[in-house]
Design a protein around this motif. Sequence first.
Motif, PDB file in Angstrom:
ATOM      1  N   ASP A  29       1.162  -0.852   0.505  1.00 21.70           N
ATOM      2  CA  ASP A  29      -0.274   0.253  -0.242  1.00 21.70           C
ATOM      3  C   ASP A  29       0.919   1.353   0.309  1.00 21.70           C
ATOM      4  N   VAL A  30       0.406   1.996  -0.900  1.00 20.76           N
ATOM      5  CA  VAL A  30       1.097   3.164  -1.033  1.00 20.76           C
ATOM      6  C   VAL A  30      -0.127   4.704  -1.620  1.00 20.76           C
ATOM      7  N   GLY A  31       0.215   6.263  -0.447  1.00 26.62           N
ATOM      8  CA  GLY A  31      -0.382   6.340  -1.069  1.00 26.62           C
ATOM      9  C   GLY A  31       0.445   8.272  -0.784  1.00 26.62           C
ATOM     10  N   VAL A  32      -0.155   9.586  -1.615  1.00 23.95           N
ATOM     11  CA  VAL A  32       0.246  10.304  -1.235  1.00 23.95           C
ATOM     12  C   VAL A  32      -0.637  11.582  -0.963  1.00 23.95           C
TER      13      VAL A  32
ATOM     14  N   ILE B 249      -3.684  20.892  -6.187  1.00 19.60           N
ATOM     15  CA  ILE B 249      -3.462  19.675  -4.740  1.00 19.60           C
ATOM     16  C   ILE B 249      -3.135  18.202  -5.156  1.00 19.60           C
ATOM     17  N   ALA B 250      -3.464  17.094  -5.209  1.00 19.01           N
ATOM     18  CA  ALA B 250      -3.250  15.553  -5.360  1.00 19.01           C
ATOM     19  C   ALA B 250      -4.014  14.740  -3.806  1.00 19.01           C
ATOM     20  N   LEU B 251      -4.304  13.783  -4.370  1.00 20.20           N
ATOM     21  CA  LEU B 251      -4.393  12.682  -3.765  1.00 20.20           C
ATOM     22  C   LEU B 251      -4.790  11.490  -4.195  1.00 20.20           C
ATOM     23  N   VAL B 252      -3.712  10.854  -4.482  1.00 20.25           N
ATOM     24  CA  VAL B 252      -3.370   9.107  -4.927  1.00 20.25           C
ATOM     25  C   VAL B 252      -3.035   8.111  -4.343  1.00 20.25           C
TER      26      VAL B 252
ATOM     27  N   HIS C 163      -7.730   8.095   4.326  1.00 18.72           N
ATOM     28  CA  HIS C 163      -7.831   9.360   5.427  1.00 18.72           C
ATOM     29  C   HIS C 163      -7.452  10.131   4.575  1.00 18.72           C
ATOM     30  N   ARG C 164      -8.235  11.481   4.490  1.00 15.21           N
ATOM     31  CA  ARG C 164      -7.954  11.981   4.332  1.00 15.21           C
ATOM     32  C   ARG C 164      -8.685  13.332   4.024  1.00 15.21           C
ATOM     33  N   GLY C 165      -8.605  14.650   3.843  1.00 14.03           N
ATOM     34  CA  GLY C 165      -9.475  16.111   3.940  1.00 14.03           C
ATOM     35  C   GLY C 165      -8.368  17.541   3.199  1.00 14.03           C
ATOM     36  N   TRP C 166      -9.233  18.191   2.447  1.00 12.60           N
ATOM     37  CA  TRP C 166      -8.506  18.824   2.108  1.00 12.60           C
ATOM     38  C   TRP C 166      -9.320  20.311   1.856  1.00 12.60           C
ATOM     39  N   LYS C 167      -8.380  21.136   2.002  1.00 15.51           N
ATOM     40  CA  LYS C 167      -9.611  22.975   1.712  1.00 15.51           C
ATOM     41  C   LYS C 167      -8.130  23.164   1.195  1.00 15.51           C
ATOM     42  N   THR C 168      -8.356  24.790   0.245  1.00 13.80           N
ATOM     43  CA  THR C 168      -7.944  25.385  -0.831  1.00 13.80           C
ATOM     44  C   THR C 168      -9.108  26.616  -1.218  1.00 13.80           C
ATOM     45  N   SER C 169      -8.470  28.135  -1.017  1.00 15.51           N
ATOM     46  CA  SER C 169      -9.128  29.386  -1.648  1.00 15.51           C
ATOM     47  C   SER C 169      -9.276  29.522  -2.803  1.00 15.51           C
TER      48      SER C 169
END
Length: 316
Positions: free
Chosen positions: A275-278, A287-290, A297-303
């Motif tokens: 397993d690998v995640g970044v 942004i990237a979530l792969v 488990h992941r979360g993000w927020k941008t302007s």
Amino acid sequence: MAKKKPLAIVIHGGAGPDSDHIHENRKGYEDGIKEAVEAGYKILEEGGSAVDAVEAAVIKLENNPLFNAGRGSALNANGEVEMDAAIMRGDDQASGAVALIRNIRNPVSLAKAVMMNTKYRFLGDMGALEYAKKIDIRMEPSSYFITEHQFDAFSKKRQEEFTSSDRIGMDQLNARMHGTVGAVALDRDGNVAAATSTGGTENKKMGRIGDSCVIGVGCYAKNNTCAISGTGDGELLIKNIIAYDISALMEYKGLTLQQACEEVVLKRVKKDEGDVGVIGVDGDGNIALVFNSERMHRGWKTSNRQQGIEIYATKK
């Protein structure tokens, strides 16, 4: 009027196999991720640095007993907690890391102190503990870090090892039990930063150091490419120098952040290897979530009005 520079925070709470525990505590995980995202974004919104933002986000996860970092860390084969953490800033690529530390409430803050206040980049074990005492980093008794869930997982693993006749299968099972937390951020000055923290793997050999505290593997940050925090099977991430490889693909081959993350996680790493995640952010606020695992488990927020919280892969 000059155009406002974008802001972005992305966090992860570990990638790996699914479990009943995750399903039973899904709301708790989602609330914890949201709290971490908001803590980091608040600092960015108020003009704070990307370094301070990733530290604040990771602290929230280290303090949350659901995540394998700080409180809630996995127990090693001796039933003890050994934690690793690292942090890096993108403008001058300064970094700080700590390994095999005990009793430190927030390992990421100790890693930041190493980066900001010492001539060193990496402190481990008793040396890191002595430095923490000298600068009054908050400490806790060993019992603070051991949650009921992690103790049950440790006890079950020990029992399985003693009773299993299929030792090869058990070793493979042990290798798949892991967890990490991390954050990447972009601030209004255009600086990126990354931080990663972990309690390691369940029932690991005493003294085992994973990927999270290794610069270029657990995290990496460079303003003209990206900031990356990795998670998954630590030895596999180390083998592939995951975080730096993504940055190098952007710098030397001109790939976008998303392309570089997909190239490394989905193509260069074979699915059956582990397993690998970044998570990543670049200087333009992309942004990237792969990940190649059952969940991350992941979360993000941008302007740029991007915002979300996920655990499993989104349906296309």
